[in-house]
Design an enzyme around this catalytic site. Structure first.
Site, PDB file in Angstrom:
ATOM      1  N   GLU A   1      -4.401   1.528  -2.310  1.00  0.00           N
ATOM      2  CA  GLU A   1      -3.680   0.435  -1.472  1.00  0.00           C
ATOM      3  C   GLU A   1      -2.106   0.923  -1.453  1.00  0.00           C
ATOM      4  O   GLU A   1      -1.458   0.935  -0.398  1.00  0.00           O
ATOM      5  CB  GLU A   1      -4.019  -0.827  -1.843  1.00  0.00           C
ATOM      6  CG  GLU A   1      -3.118  -1.796  -0.886  1.00  0.00           C
ATOM      7  CD  GLU A   1      -3.611  -3.569  -1.069  1.00  0.00           C
ATOM      8  OE1 GLU A   1      -4.269  -3.742  -2.228  1.00  0.00           O
ATOM      9  OE2 GLU A   1      -2.896  -4.273  -0.308  1.00  0.00           O
TER      10      GLU A   1
ATOM     11  N   ASP B   1     -14.648   4.569   0.363  1.00  0.00           N
ATOM     12  CA  ASP B   1     -14.355   5.595   1.073  1.00  0.00           C
ATOM     13  C   ASP B   1     -15.213   5.135   2.456  1.00  0.00           C
ATOM     14  O   ASP B   1     -16.370   4.604   2.705  1.00  0.00           O
ATOM     15  CB  ASP B   1     -15.484   6.609   0.639  1.00  0.00           C
ATOM     16  CG  ASP B   1     -14.740   6.950  -0.792  1.00  0.00           C
ATOM     17  OD1 ASP B   1     -13.720   6.885  -0.818  1.00  0.00           O
ATOM     18  OD2 ASP B   1     -15.503   7.533  -1.846  1.00  0.00           O
TER      19      ASP B   1
END
Ligand code: SAM
Length: 227
Positions: free
Chosen positions: A210, A125
């Site tokens: 991803e 994050d």
């Protein structure tokens, strides 16, 4: 239909390779397998790699498949996420994988000096409001924590879609004296073409987040330093 969180939390309690100390025991100073991961959990002296903020544990499991001569531990606060990696590693009979549920702020409680050889920080994050880096797990403050349990010179890898994580880490690490051993703003257009084939294969492991960012057309960044 997918299995719910409760179901996954329950199944986690049955896995012998999943460790979930409760918060009170952590606050009270629980150390679990500190200094004993090799003998108690893996039964060998192979080097240990951590994936911090591992989510479903794609790097933990992907690296473990490729490197039976190493051990891998995925760490995350959300057990229902790493249930996926715990289940897959059990189904595939991988004996070099474990998962630990804790906040990364406490991770140094669970590893002794020199116990960890390598760390991967995958799509952490960005914490854009965290100017001091006290929450961003790629910050130099967190690297100091990791250094407390890593072998000197052990590698720390960051893979991220976030230009902020990339820029702040690069700048913060350099200022704090951590060498930038490798960096790329575009893993798939640049880095995979100039590293050895074995590492290119590792870079090609795609995590859940991803995959999402790639579908949105974002570039993937990579940074490496050492403890
Ligand atoms: C954006 S997700 C990335 C997950 C995975 N690495 C991926 O690429 O799919 C960030 C992960 O870090 C975990 N996380 C964030 N802050 C954490 C903290 N302080 N301690 C433990 N886990 C944390 C979250 O639970 C989440 O699974």
């Amino acid at each position: 239909m997918g299995k719910g969180k409760l179901w996954k939390w329950n199944e986690n309690t049955e896995f012998s390779h999943v460790f979930e100390p409760d918060l009170q025991s952590i606050v009270d100073g629980a150390t679990l397998n500190k200094g004993m991961w090799s003998e108690k959990v893996f039964g060998n002296q192979h080097p240990i790699t951590l994936e911090l903020g591992c989510g479903k544990g794609e790097y933990t499991v992907g690296l473990a498949r490729r490197h039976p001569e190493r051990n891998f531990i995925g760490v995350d606060i959300k057990g229902h996420r790493f249930w996926r990696g715990a289940k897959t590693s059990e189904q595939e009979g991988l004996t070099n994988v474990a998962f630990l549920r804790t906040r990364i702020e406490f991770v140094q409680n669970f590893f002794a000096p020199g116990e960890v050889s390598e760390v991967w920080l995958t799509f952490s994050d960005p914490q854009p409001k965290d100017e001091k880096g006290t929450k961003r797990i790629t910050s130099e403050l967190f690297l100091e924590r990791y250094r407390s349990f890593m072998v000197p010179g052990g590698l720390i890898h960051v893979k991220s879609d976030s230009p902020l994580v990339y820029a702040l880490s690069k700048e913060g690490w350099e200022k704090a004296g951590y060498p930038i051993l490798e960096h790329s703003e575009d893993v798939y257009a640049d880095l995979v073409h100039r590293v050895d084939p074995e590492f290119a294969e590792v870079l090609n492991i795609r995590t859940y987040y991803e995959q999402r960012w790639l579908e949105e057309g974002r570039k993937i960044h990579y940074l490496r330093t050492q403890a």
